[in-house]
Design a protein around this motif. Structure first.
Motif, PDB file in Angstrom:
ATOM      1  N   THR A 157      82.346  -4.618  58.610  1.00 25.30           N
ATOM      2  CA  THR A 157      83.189  -4.702  59.791  1.00 25.30           C
ATOM      3  C   THR A 157      82.537  -5.561  60.848  1.00 25.30           C
TER       4      THR A 157
ATOM      5  N   VAL B  63      88.055  -5.461  59.493  1.00 25.02           N
ATOM      6  CA  VAL B  63      87.452  -4.526  58.543  1.00 25.02           C
ATOM      7  C   VAL B  63      87.814  -4.943  57.129  1.00 25.02           C
TER       8      VAL B  63
ATOM      9  N   ARG C 118      76.314   6.652  65.645  1.00 25.78           N
ATOM     10  CA  ARG C 118      77.595   7.321  65.416  1.00 25.78           C
ATOM     11  C   ARG C 118      78.343   7.379  66.743  1.00 25.78           C
TER      12      ARG C 118
ATOM     13  N   VAL D 295      85.814   6.912  68.404  1.00 23.06           N
ATOM     14  CA  VAL D 295      86.725   5.817  68.724  1.00 23.06           C
ATOM     15  C   VAL D 295      88.128   6.393  68.933  1.00 23.06           C
TER      16      VAL D 295
ATOM     17  N   GLY E 112      88.731   8.586  65.849  1.00 25.20           N
ATOM     18  CA  GLY E 112      87.963   8.330  64.647  1.00 25.20           C
ATOM     19  C   GLY E 112      86.483   8.552  64.897  1.00 25.20           C
ATOM     20  N   SER E 113      85.772   8.961  63.871  1.00 20.60           N
ATOM     21  CA  SER E 113      84.324   9.127  63.936  1.00 20.60           C
ATOM     22  C   SER E 113      83.689   7.991  63.149  1.00 20.60           C
ATOM     23  N   LEU E 114      82.967   7.126  63.849  1.00 16.42           N
ATOM     24  CA  LEU E 114      82.422   5.914  63.245  1.00 16.42           C
ATOM     25  C   LEU E 114      80.907   5.991  63.194  1.00 16.42           C
ATOM     26  N   SER E 115      80.359   5.750  62.008  1.00 10.55           N
ATOM     27  CA  SER E 115      78.916   5.689  61.827  1.00 10.55           C
ATOM     28  C   SER E 115      78.587   4.390  61.110  1.00 10.55           C
ATOM     29  N   ALA E 116      77.645   3.589  61.680  1.00 12.81           N
ATOM     30  CA  ALA E 116      77.328   2.305  61.077  1.00 12.81           C
ATOM     31  C   ALA E 116      76.008   1.779  61.603  1.00 12.81           C
TER      32      ALA E 116
ATOM     33  N   LEU F 263      79.461   0.995  57.104  1.00 16.19           N
ATOM     34  CA  LEU F 263      80.263   1.819  58.012  1.00 16.19           C
ATOM     35  C   LEU F 263      80.914   2.988  57.294  1.00 16.19           C
ATOM     36  N   GLU F 264      80.888   4.132  57.944  1.00 14.54           N
ATOM     37  CA  GLU F 264      81.622   5.312  57.484  1.00 14.54           C
ATOM     38  C   GLU F 264      82.600   5.669  58.597  1.00 14.54           C
ATOM     39  N   LEU F 265      83.877   5.734  58.269  1.00 14.10           N
ATOM     40  CA  LEU F 265      84.908   5.979  59.273  1.00 14.10           C
ATOM     41  C   LEU F 265      85.813   7.107  58.819  1.00 14.10           C
TER      42      LEU F 265
END
Length: 217
Positions: free
Chosen positions: A4, A41, A133, A136, A151-155, A189-191
């Motif tokens: 992303t 993305v 983390r 969003v 959304g929960s975004l980890s990257a 990324l984990e979304l």
């Protein structure tokens, strides 16, 4: 992971107004400015659906007690993603074609619809970044309700070089999307995006009538 890149943009609030429902209050991040941007993305690994997506973000808005990003348009190359976006989260997805090419340390992403370019991105290669983390929050609409979801975004985040081209006759040209504040890569990324919460438009109007003038434009 999901590859992303995000390009936050300081958008003129008056220009953003035409893309935002009148029941939303635009939140200022600087005098006369709100926060918008572009997000690309490529869902290639670890995703149920394999597709690409370009997200236009018009503004940061307030409805009721919630603050979220308003998304006037999302382009995808997956009919299943389009149906889910519209039916579940109330976001206006349209089908488009994506051409991604690489030359040395640069990727070029061309998004087109009906034979015309929607957007062209040139982005650099990411270096090892810091894993973070972040939440969003976003806003969709369906029938007579706003739909909120966070959304929960980890990257792994790292700054990259990037350039944006939006055709001058694009409906989004007024948002000055070719002037990003910076560009960031979000690698591995984990979304997670939950089912949205519906909020009545009537309740939203009642709250906006007593809005805080300090945080709006």
């Amino acid at each position: 992971g999901v590859q992303t890149c995000a390009l936050p943009i300081c958008v003129d609030a008056r220009a953003a107004r035409r893309f935002v429902p009148r029941d939303c209050t635009i939140v200022a991040v600087a005098p006369g400015r709100t926060l918008g941007g572009l997000v690309f993305v490529s869902y290639e690994y670890g995703s149920i659906l394999l597709y690409r997506e370009l997200i236009f973000v018009a503004a940061l808005v307030r409805v009721g007690r919630r603050i979220a990003f308003y998304l006037p348009r999302l382009y995808v190359d997956s009919a299943a993603s389009l149906a889910g976006g519209r039916g579940i989260w109330g976001v206006p997805k349209d089908l488009a074609s994506f051409d991604v090419s690489a030359a040395g340390a640069q990727r070029t992403i061309v998004v087109s619809r009906d034979g015309s370019d929607v957007c062209r991105l040139r982005v650099g290669v990411a270096r090892a970044g810091l894993r973070l983390r972040v939440p969003v929050p976003a806003l969709g609409t369906r029938a007579d309700s706003f739909l909120f979801f966070t959304g929960s975004l980890s990257a792994r985040l790292s700054l990259i070089r990037a350039a944006v081209e939006v055709p001058p006759d694009s409906e989004f040209a007024a948002l000055s999307l070719d002037r990003p504040l910076f560009a960031v890569s979000l690698e591995d990324l984990e979304l997670r995006v939950p089912i949205p919460i519906a909020v009545s438009r009537v309740d939203a109007r009642a709250f906006v009538a007593a809005r805080d003038p300090i945080t709006e434009v």
